[in-house]
Design an enzyme around this catalytic site. Structure first.
Site, PDB file in Angstrom:
ATOM      1  N   ARG A   1      42.306  37.600  42.701  1.00 50.25           N
ATOM      2  CA  ARG A   1      42.461  38.122  41.344  1.00 50.25           C
ATOM      3  C   ARG A   1      42.718  36.935  40.425  1.00 50.25           C
ATOM      4  NH1 ARG A   1      40.315  41.958  42.839  1.00 50.25           N
ATOM      5  NH2 ARG A   1      40.955  44.146  42.789  1.00 50.25           N
TER       6      ARG A   1
ATOM      7  N   HIS B   1      32.669  38.517  39.398  1.00 49.79           N
ATOM      8  CA  HIS B   1      33.432  39.450  40.246  1.00 49.79           C
ATOM      9  C   HIS B   1      32.496  40.300  41.114  1.00 49.79           C
ATOM     10  CE1 HIS B   1      37.609  41.546  40.501  1.00 49.79           C
ATOM     11  NE2 HIS B   1      37.001  41.561  41.679  1.00 49.79           N
TER      12      HIS B   1
ATOM     13  N   GLU C   1      39.808  38.580  32.615  1.00 52.39           N
ATOM     14  CA  GLU C   1      38.472  39.090  32.861  1.00 52.39           C
ATOM     15  C   GLU C   1      38.060  40.176  31.873  1.00 52.39           C
ATOM     16  OE1 GLU C   1      38.208  38.960  37.198  1.00 52.39           O
ATOM     17  OE2 GLU C   1      37.036  40.792  36.984  1.00 52.39           O
TER      18      GLU C   1
HETATM   19  C1  GLV Z   1      37.472  43.682  44.367  1.00 57.38           C
HETATM   20  O1  GLV Z   1      37.933  42.789  43.720  1.00 57.38           O
HETATM   21  C2  GLV Z   1      38.261  44.630  45.086  1.00 57.38           C
HETATM   22  O2  GLV Z   1      39.491  44.604  44.971  1.00 57.38           O
HETATM   23  O3  GLV Z   1      37.669  45.467  45.782  1.00 57.38           O
END
Ligand code: GLV
Ligand code: GLV
Length: 329
Positions: A237, A284, A266
């Protein structure tokens, strides 16, 4: 009929399985819903299937008068106020396991691309600047035989470690709790405290959840411990890294490069980040394998159905809400 709201269109036909029992509404626009929009739709829903970019805070949860389950289409659930959901007896479920391999593969894609300058090379070729093979063209840092530092040795961190063995790497790891010795041995992992890992690793790959404890886990001091030849990979993250400090460190060559799939604010990028040549930036997409994303739909659908039928869902994040006698355990 139950009401289920899905905050964004999902791949495949998996939602069809809900239709016997539920009226399903999918947000029609191709973007993430805002908090205001969530507040508007949530009072009528028995279940919501949410995206990691949806802020499911205490206010949104509080507006869910009939809400029984929040199914996050992700493994991470830092976008959900878990305490607020638990206090109201609302089940929170996520999509672990099915995305482990795809996410680990992608961490490696970023690692290799950053180390060996794949994206710079691509840009050079496309710009018509490839003038033929050259001994010193785009020399990068080598991967095989180096030291990998895994921060957060859960399912994905361990899967990244498994792949490192093919590159004959030494593997250090740091985790909140040390893994059992047999797991360490099987994966060839050496436990290290975070500072020691940062000092020794040639590649540092982050795989911890975002919690108050891991926010800015990697800041100016930690970047300062890393080698000038080291590469940072973040597929966890964004806020785990102080992105301003990272831009500064990259700009000054205090570390070699970074491969990032996630960002602190983000989808916004810290000023200067996109101008740096020694970063590889991805939107992402670590879990964005076709099969994986379909399996994630199956998981959220199965768990929504389970909760609505009074059965214990498979991937319950807040097990303390489940005190019923008909549970599987
Ligand atoms: C992606 O970042 C997830 O947490 O699945
Ligand atoms: C590179 O292409 C080589 O043949 O060494």
């Amino acid at each position: 009929m139950y009401s289920v709201f899905v905050t964004r269109k999902l791949p495949g036909q998996g939602l069809e399985r809900l239709r016997d029992l539920c009226e399903v509404t999918v947000f029609p626009e191709d973007r993430n819903m805002t908090k205001e929009e969530l507040l508007e739709i949530i009072p009528g829903q028995d279940a919501v299937i949410t995206m990691l970019a949806n802020p499911i805070d205490s206010e949104v949860i509080g507006a869910g008068q009939k809400l029984k389950v929040i199914a996050n289409y992700a493994v991470g659930f830092n976008n959900i106020d878990l305490a607020a959901a638990t206090a109201r007896g609302i089940a929170v479920v996520n999509t672990p396991d099915v995305l482990t391999a795809a996410s680990a593969d992608f961490a490696w894609a970023l690692l290799l691309a950053t180390a060996r300058r794949v994206v710079e090379g691509d840009a050079l070729v496309r710009a018509g600047r490839f003038a033929g093979w050259a001994p010193e063209l785009l020399l990068g840092v080598e991967v095989h035989g180096k030291t990998l530092g895994i921060v957060g040795a859960g399912r994905i961190g361990q899967a990244v470690a498994k792949r490192a063995r093919g590159f004959a790497m030494r593997i250090l790891y740091h985790n909140r709790t040390r893994l059992p010795e047999d797991v360490e041995r099987e994966l060839g992992l050496e436990y290290a405290d975070l500072d020691a890992l940062l000092k020794e690793a040639d590649f540092v790959s982050l795989h911890c959840p975002l919690t108050p404890e891991t926010r800015h886990l990697i800041g100016e001091r930690e970047l300062g411990l890393m080698k000038p030849t080291a590469v940072l990979i973040n597929t966890a993250r964004g806020p785990v890294v102080d992105e301003g400090a990272l831009v500064q460190a990259l700009r000054e060559g205090r570390i070699y490069g970074a491969g990032l799939d996630v960002f602190e604010n983000e989808p916004a990028l810290h000023p200067g980040l996109a101008e740096l040549p020694n970063v590889v930036l991805a939107p992402h997409i670590a879990s964005a394998g076709r099969e994986t994303r379909l399996q994630m739909v199956d998981l959220v659908v199965s768990d929504v159905l389970a909760v609505l039928k009074g059965q214990r869902p498979r991937n319950l994040v807040n097990p303390e809400i489940w005190k019923r006698e008909d549970s599987y355990e």
